[in-house]
Structures are given as structure tokens and as C-alpha cells.
Design a protein around this motif. Structure first.
Motif, PDB file in Angstrom:
ATOM      1  N   ARG A   1       3.529   0.376  -6.772  1.00  0.00           N
ATOM      2  CA  ARG A   1       3.704   1.777  -6.377  1.00  0.00           C
ATOM      3  C   ARG A   1       2.974   2.068  -5.068  1.00  0.00           C
ATOM      4  N   VAL A   2       1.827   1.433  -4.882  1.00  0.00           N
ATOM      5  CA  VAL A   2       1.112   1.566  -3.604  1.00  0.00           C
ATOM      6  C   VAL A   2       1.977   1.018  -2.472  1.00  0.00           C
ATOM      7  N   LEU A   3       2.571  -0.148  -2.689  1.00  0.00           N
ATOM      8  CA  LEU A   3       3.408  -0.753  -1.654  1.00  0.00           C
ATOM      9  C   LEU A   3       4.604   0.142  -1.316  1.00  0.00           C
ATOM     10  N   HIS A   4       5.158   0.794  -2.312  1.00  0.00           N
ATOM     11  CA  HIS A   4       6.330   1.636  -2.066  1.00  0.00           C
ATOM     12  C   HIS A   4       5.997   2.876  -1.239  1.00  0.00           C
ATOM     13  N   GLN A   5       4.719   3.184  -1.050  1.00  0.00           N
ATOM     14  CA  GLN A   5       4.361   4.291  -0.154  1.00  0.00           C
ATOM     15  C   GLN A   5       4.727   3.970   1.284  1.00  0.00           C
ATOM     16  N   VAL A   6       4.942   2.686   1.595  1.00  0.00           N
ATOM     17  CA  VAL A   6       5.332   2.289   2.951  1.00  0.00           C
ATOM     18  C   VAL A   6       6.657   2.943   3.341  1.00  0.00           C
ATOM     19  N   ILE A   7       7.542   3.153   2.367  1.00  0.00           N
ATOM     20  CA  ILE A   7       8.853   3.709   2.692  1.00  0.00           C
ATOM     21  C   ILE A   7       8.943   5.201   2.360  1.00  0.00           C
TER      22      ILE A   7
ATOM     23  N   ARG B   1       1.525   5.128   6.409  1.00  0.00           N
ATOM     24  CA  ARG B   1       2.418   4.151   5.754  1.00  0.00           C
ATOM     25  C   ARG B   1       1.935   2.734   6.032  1.00  0.00           C
ATOM     26  N   LEU B   2       1.502   2.478   7.275  1.00  0.00           N
ATOM     27  CA  LEU B   2       0.927   1.166   7.591  1.00  0.00           C
ATOM     28  C   LEU B   2      -0.340   0.935   6.780  1.00  0.00           C
ATOM     29  N   LEU B   3      -1.160   1.984   6.627  1.00  0.00           N
ATOM     30  CA  LEU B   3      -2.393   1.865   5.853  1.00  0.00           C
ATOM     31  C   LEU B   3      -2.090   1.487   4.408  1.00  0.00           C
ATOM     32  N   PHE B   4      -1.041   2.059   3.816  1.00  0.00           N
ATOM     33  CA  PHE B   4      -0.682   1.702   2.442  1.00  0.00           C
ATOM     34  C   PHE B   4      -0.277   0.235   2.344  1.00  0.00           C
TER      35      PHE B   4
ATOM     36  N   SER C   1      -2.355  -4.986   0.250  1.00  0.00           N
ATOM     37  CA  SER C   1      -2.899  -6.341   0.444  1.00  0.00           C
ATOM     38  C   SER C   1      -4.313  -6.447  -0.098  1.00  0.00           C
ATOM     39  N   SER C   2      -5.141  -5.439   0.185  1.00  0.00           N
ATOM     40  CA  SER C   2      -6.514  -5.444  -0.310  1.00  0.00           C
ATOM     41  C   SER C   2      -6.540  -5.414  -1.837  1.00  0.00           C
TER      42      SER C   2
ATOM     43  N   LEU D   1      -4.860  -5.247   9.369  1.00  0.00           N
ATOM     44  CA  LEU D   1      -4.114  -4.271  10.151  1.00  0.00           C
ATOM     45  C   LEU D   1      -4.675  -2.866  10.012  1.00  0.00           C
ATOM     46  N   MET D   2      -5.632  -2.675   9.114  1.00  0.00           N
ATOM     47  CA  MET D   2      -6.314  -1.384   9.031  1.00  0.00           C
ATOM     48  C   MET D   2      -6.967  -1.017  10.355  1.00  0.00           C
ATOM     49  N   ALA D   3      -7.258  -2.023  11.180  1.00  0.00           N
ATOM     50  CA  ALA D   3      -7.908  -1.771  12.468  1.00  0.00           C
ATOM     51  C   ALA D   3      -7.014  -1.003  13.432  1.00  0.00           C
TER      52      ALA D   3
END
Length: 727
Positions: free
Chosen positions: A59-65, A74-77, A82-83, A339-341
Motif C-alpha cells: 500500500r505504501v508503494l501504491h502511493q507512488v501512483i 510520490r518519489l518519497l513513498f 524500499s526502506s 533517492l530521499m536525497a
């Protein structure tokens, strides 16, 4: 003869960690509270814990879309996913593998063995890995490019960019990178958990005549994984991966030899800490020893570039003792967490959520003494919508107030540099009696908590580490103050951690009170944590590992009894992070069958099957994954009331999990002021109306996103609370 302030062992869930499931008095205690719940304790009535945990990560990954989120969020999600998966492998997958390896397999409540669970997990994780990189490559990167945020491939570098990158390599990378050729005198290196590495295929002989054909290049952990190019040679924000820079200069690492291929990979290891508590003499010393080995635990996952030749992949799998199913081929960087950076490297507030100002209740604004405010009424805060500052101010004022004699506090996650710690240090240096229970075993914060404990001790704070075998997860402050009528005690009880940073990201409740009985209960729990003796009777609080488990079942059973006897409305509304405890789930099933309506707002793991006819048709489970991490634990029991004015409301540090109710020190505290209790219920109900970030759990274990029906306006509980509570 036992005093009124002590509880006999028959009145408690046994403290032995297994006895609560097996011990006859404990089983009888539960049956007395809710007869017949054992009938529901069948494997087919439970979802698998680990598979449910994986569903949350999905569900966290699906926040990307989810385009309700700004692009950089969306990138942060994608990074958070990954974390989360790193920790899932380090702890959950590692634990299953350990059970299988040492023949200690125990069947879960759902009847699956660890081997069966592991196989099912691996199948789903491979699908999620493919989805994650598909979303990254086909959705996120093109959308970022449209905003002139570009991840430049080596083939896209201009001559000016190549020159700058070459200079950066010579200046920043070359002096600290150490390639390792593989031969009999240079065996395969011991690689650190989750570190970026490259396997290199070589041709030719070196200066010593060696011709092994393989080398390993560990990427220095001190170097950033993303490098931003200067504006004068960029069109917009141009970012380059460290892996691309190393790849472009691979020939420089092996002069005179041909680099036939260079492929990134990453190994994930078992990072759980094992402490032999029976033989332990000093918890802090034992923990320091274990932390040294965490970085080099058994391998549990190999991530490798999808263009890596099969023979090299097989070589790595053999080296780490992994099977093909434990290899994850990725179409991009092997560590997307880095990529959080991006958010810090590009100045694009238009692609982030707008800032907000947490509010402070009117009673606390412009008041010289927070103690005078709390003496008049209880204060309830909901973070992050309301400020965490009053909690810090409570300690700051206590440190400076000459009438304050003593401060006691639990610390689970806080950080050695926090304002909370500074206030405690100040109080100790001013001569106050300060006692702090530091939970050293807060996972992945152990090293920081060891540093924290040392800092407090150096200032004169009495530091204890709780009770061996039971993590101290309760969030409590007790302040003793001399006033005109004698000593007065003030308390803070919370559902989250004393971490100001988390209070800006996590939703949590804080209660500030000077209720005499509540303060006495907190005092008695501190006595249990810092001293020794019989369990003392706690009158208003429920606390684990003693009474919380049985009290929850009693409250659930009371709702069922009210409905069964026709004495009023039966309704349970509860919000927490996870539900795994089998007897709690069985009690909820029994209540549902009795006609009790049950709404559960569960962010993560849920082993209960909702909506099953004849079992749980009156139970609904909703998960909200949005801007803030849902972390509040709050429970409402109608107790026969049909309106918003009745019922009972509790907040707690505990989820409805075995570990919280049996293996930890937790508190559950009542919200007694009617206006505050009604407010908590209304805030909980807002999550049931969410059609923007909410997911509904189906009886087959899948989740479906809740969407507004035609003509219905979009509604987000978090946005609603931002509008209601922020300044």
C-alpha cells in the motif's frame, strides 16, 4: 494477607511469555470475560502475519501512483517502500530463515509453517520489485524530467558535464575507493549490510602477473549516492548517480586491464539482535557487543543489476549462501532509499506538501505556568496537527521551577540531541531528582540510546534500562511539585515517542493531566520499572504485561453482553497500527457474531478476516496511508450508549499484538473529560469517511482503495484534521 494495593497472580495474565496461551488460569481468565471465544481460534480464521505486513508495504508503494500526493512526495513513498522492505528482510525474512535453519519452526495462527510463509512471501516480493522499478522508470523519472529534474545517464552527459564529473571523480572518489581483486591472497571481502558494491569482470594480467578475472569494488559509504551538477552546466536540476560515475571511470581502477563489465549489487543481512538474557549481567555492555556484529549477519537477500551475466549472479549467490529465489534483479539503482536525497538537492517547494503551523490550545498560549493550566483541566493534543512544544515546555519549566522536586520519564526513541534530553539534563544539574527509564532495545536506535544513556548519567540523571525480557514501550512523564496544599503530581501520557521530529510526521495523542489517581498509577508503574516487588494495583490505567490484555477482552465482551441481553447499543471503534493477538481477534469475532458493530482503523498488519458471513460480517477494517504516518492508538467502546456523549474512550501506547500485550511494558489510559472523549471519537470517525487515502480490507486478504462514489466529494481525514486543528 495481601494488601489492597497488590494483585494476586490469579488476577493477571502470567508474565511468562508463552503462558498466556497455555496456562490454565490465564485461559480461564479470558473465558470468564468472554465465554466461547476459543471456538473462533481456528487457523482458517486468521490471515498470515508476514503476508499482511507485506500488504502494508504494498500500500505504501501504491502511493507512488496516487496523484493526490505532490510529485516529490510520490518519489518519497518509493523510497519509504524500499526502506520498509530493507527492515522486512533484516528482521521478518531473517527470522523465518533462522527458524528453518535451526529446526525451530513454529506454525503461525493461520496454520502456515515458516517455510510455507517464506515461499509465499518471495513470490509476492518479486512481483512488487518489478512493479517498483516499473513505476520508477515509467512514471516517476519521466514526470520529474517534465519538471526539469533529470537523472542523467552516462550516455547523456555533455562534454562539459563529462569534464566536471571527471574532476569530481579525481577529487572526491578516487582517493577513498579501494578495488579488491579476487585471488587466493585476496578472498571475497566481508561486505557490510546494505552497502553498495560492484562485481567487475576483467581481462588481462596485472603487474604481478595475476589473472583472476574478477574484482569487487565497495562504494565508500561516506560518499553521497547522488551528485548534483553545477547550474552552469545543467538544464534544470541535473543529478548523477555515484554508481554511474564509478562505472564511467572503471578503467582507472584497473590500469592496463580491460573491464569487460561492472555490475552493482547489494547484500541484505540479518540485523536482528539476539541477547541471551538469562546469562546477561549488564544489558548495556551486552548490547554494545551485539551491535558490532549487526552489520555482518547472515545474508538474506541479493539485489543485483538486471544486466549482470548469469555466471556472475550465480557466483554471488554461492558466495553468500543464497538460493535463486533470494536474488532480486533490478532495472536501476539497487538502493532506492538513497533517492530521499532528491528533496534536499532540488529546491522545488511546489512539488512538496505546503508547510503548516501546528496549533497550540488557547489555554496554553501566553501562559507563564503550564502547571497552572493543567491544574485547571486536562489537555489533549493530537500531533502533528497540534504542537509537540507543550510537552517540551512541561519539562523545560519543570527543570527551572524551584518547586519541582522530581521528574521521572520513559524514553524509547528520542535522540541524544533532543530538547527533551536537554531539559532532563538541566533539571538534574539544578539538583532535582531525575530518573529516566531508557529502553536500549528500541530496534535500530540501540546505539543512539546507549549514547543517550551515557549523556544523562554524566549529568547526574539516574538511568535504568527497564525490565530484562520486556521492552519498556510506555510513554510516561511524572513530575512531582511542591504547592500550597502539599505535593502535587503532573503526568504526560502518550501514544507515540518523545521525538520532536517524529511528532511532525506521526499522528499521536498526548494527554497532560494532574488527576491524582492517574498520577498514582503512573507512580506505581515507575516503581515496578525501577525497583522490585509484587505487582501493585493500578486503578485507572490498564498496563501490560499484567492487565491490558484481559481488560481489552473484558471490554469487548461487555459490548457483546449488552447486545445479547438487549440492554443497548454495542459498538467498538478502535485505531491502532497492527492486530495479531489471536485471543483478541477471537473475542472480536465473538462480539461480531453477537451483533456488535466493529470499525477498526489499522494502518499495517491485520490477521483478522473482516466481512466473513457467520464470523465477522459486522467488522470493517480500514487502512489509511497518507501524508502522515498513522500512529495513534485510541479505542472507543459504546457501553450501551447510542449517542456521541456516552461510551468510554482510551488512548494507549500499545497495538493489539502479542508482543505489545505480553512482551512489553505498555499503558492504556482513559480520556475522562467528556469534551475530550467526544473529540477523540469524532476524530476517529473522520478516518471512516476517508475516500482519498483509505484502503478497505477484503475477506480474501486483499485491499481495495476506497474511492468517492459519483457525486460524493473527495475527503481526506488528514486534510480535514489539518484544517480543523492547525494554526
Amino acid at each position: 494477607m495481601e494488601s489492597d494495593d497488590q494483585i494476586s497472580s490469579e488476577g493477571l495474565v502470567p508474565s511468562d511469555k508463552l503462558a498466556y496461551l497455555e496456562d490454565a488460569p490465564a485461559a480461564a481468565l479470558v473465558e470468564d470475560s468472554m465465554p466461547g471465544i476459543a471456538d473462533f481460534n481456528q487457523p482458517e480464521n486468521f490471515f498470515n502475519r508476514e503476508l499482511s505486513h507485506l500488504q502494508f508495504n504494498a500500500r505504501v508503494l501504491h502511493q507512488v501512483i496516487n496523484e493526490n500526493h505532490p510529485l516529490l512526495i510520490r518519489l518519497l513513498f518509493c523510497c519509504i517502500y524500499s526502506s520498509n522492505m530493507d527492515e522486512f528482510f533484516e528482521i521478518r525474512i531473517a527470522g523465518l530463515k533462522q527458524q528453518i535453519k535451526y529446526g525451530r519452526e513454529s506454525v503461525g495462527a493461520d496454520g502456515r509453517s515458516p517455510a510455507q510463509t517464506l515461499q509465499a512471501l518471495q513470490e509476492q516480493i518479486h512481483e512488487l520489485v518489478s512493479l517498483q522499478y516499473e513505476l520508477l522508470n515509467n512514471d516517476l523519472i519521466p514526470a520529474l524530467a517534465d519538471e526539469r529534474i533529470n537523472f542523467l545517464r552516462r550516455t547523456d552527459w555533455t562534454p562539459e558535464q563529462q569534464d566536471w564529473i571527471a574532476s569530481y571523480y579525481e577529487r572526491e572518489i578516487s582517493p577513498v575507493i579501494s578495488p579488491i581483486g579476487l585471488d587466493p591472497s585476496h578472498p571475497f571481502p566481508r561486505l557490510v549490510n546494505k552497502s553498495l558494491n560492484f562485481i567487475v569482470e576483467l581481462d588481462g594480467k596485472d603487474a604481478f602477473g595475476r589473472e583472476t578475472g574478477l574484482a569487487i569494488v565497495p562504494a565508500p559509504r561516506s560518499l553521497p549516492r547522488l551528485v548534483k551538477l553545477p547550474a552552469e552546466i545543467s538544464n534544470g536540476d541535473c543529478l548523477v548517480f555515484l554508481s554511474s560515475i564509478i562505472h564511467a571511470h572503471a578503467d582507472d581502477l584497473f590500469p592496463g586491464m580491460e573491464v569487460k563489465g561492472l555490475y552493482q549489487f547489494r547484500i541484505t543481512r540479518n540485523a536482528d539482535l539476539v541477547l541471551e538474557e538469562d546469562d546477561m549481567e549488564d544489558l548495556a555492555q551486552a548490547l554494545r557487543g551485539e551491535l558490532l556484529s549487526r552489520r555482518f549477519g547472515d545474508a538474506v537477500r541479493l539485489e543485483v543489476a538486471d544486466n549482470c551475466p548469469e555466471p556472475l549472479v550465480n557466483f554471488l549467490l554461492q558466495e553468500f549462501g543464497l538460493a535463486e529465489t533470494e536474488c532480486y534483479r533490478v532495472a536501476g539503482p539497487v538502493n532506492l532509499t538513497r533517492l530521499m536525497a532528491v528533496s534536499a538537492l532540488v529546491n522545488r517547494p511546489d512539488l512538496q506538501y505546503p508547510n503548516f503551523n501546528p496549533s497550540t490550545p488557547a489555554e496554553l498560549r501566553h501562559q507563564d505556568s503550564i502547571f497552572e493550566v493543567i491544574a485547571r483541566k486536562d489537555i489533549l493534543l493530537l500531533h502533528p496537527f497540534q504542537s509537540f512544544t507543550p510537552v517540551i515546555d512541561l519539562l523545560r519549566q519543570a527543570a527551572k521551577d524551584s518547586n519541582v522536586l522530581a521528574i521521572r520519564q520513559t524514553l524509547y526513541r528520542v535522540g541524544a540531541k533532543s530538547e527533551i534530553v536537554a531539559a532532563l539534563v538541566d533539571a538534574a544539574r539544578r539538583g532535582k531528582e531525575v530518573t529516566v527509564v531508557v529502553e536500549l532495545r528500541a530496534r535500530f536506535d540501540e546505539a543512539e540510546n546507549l549514547e543517550l544513556a551515557s549523556k544523562l548519567q554524566e549529568a547526574g540523571v539516574v538511568v535504568v534500562y527497564g525490565v530484562v525480557g520486556y521492552k519498556t514501550h510506555a510513554k510516561m512523564i511524572l513530575i512531582v511539585r511542591r504547592e500550597d496544599k502539599g505535593l502535587k503530581r503532573y503526568v504526560h501520557l502518550g501514544t507515540g515517542n518523545y521525538h520532536a521530529g517524529n511528532a511532525r510526521l506521526y499522528t499521536d495523542y498526548s494527554l497532560l493531566s494532574c488527576d491524582d489517581q492517574l498520577a498514582e498509577d503512573v507512580h506505581r508503574i515507575f516503581l515496578q520499572l525501577t525497583g522490585m516487588g509484587k505487582a501493585l494495583r493500578i486503578r485507572k490505567l490498564f498496563h501490560a504485561p499484567f492487565t491490558l490484555h484481559s481488560k481489552l477482552i473484558e471490554l469487548i465482551g461487555r459490548e457483546a453482553k449488552i447486545v445479547s441481553e438487549g440492554n443497548g447499543n454495542g459498538y467498538i471503534l478502535a485505531k491502532f497500527n497492527a492486530l495479531t493477538e489471536p485471543r483478541i481477534i477471537a473475542a472480536l469475532y465473538a462480539a461480531s457474531c453477537a451483533g456488535v458493530k466493529i470499525d477498526l482503523i489499522i494502518r499495517g498488519i491485520c490477521c483478522l478476516k473482516p466481512g466473513v458471513k457467520g464470523l465477522s460480517e459486522n467488522i470493517r477494517v480500514v487502512s489509511v496511508v497518507g501524508r502522515f504516518l498513522e500512529h495513534t492508538r485510541a479505542y472507543y467502546f459504546a457501553n450501551g450508549s447510542a449517542g456521541p456523549e456516552g461510551g468510554e474512550v482510551y488512548c494507549s501506547s500499545a497495538d493489539w499484538m502479542t508482543r505489545n500485550l505480553v512482551n512489553r511494558v505498555e499503558t492504556c489510559f482513559p480520556i475522562e473529560a467528556p469534551v475530550l472523549a467526544q473529540r477523540v471519537r469524532a476524530e476517529l470517525e473522520s478516518y471512516l469517511r476517508d475516500n482519498t487515502y483509505a484502503w478497505s480490507l477484503l475477506e480474501d486478504g486483499s485491499y481495495t482503495q476506497v474511492k468517492a462514489v459519483r457525486g460524493e466529494p473527495a475527503f481526506s481525514a488528514q486534510d480535514y484534521l489539518l484544517g480543523q486543528l492547525t494554526g
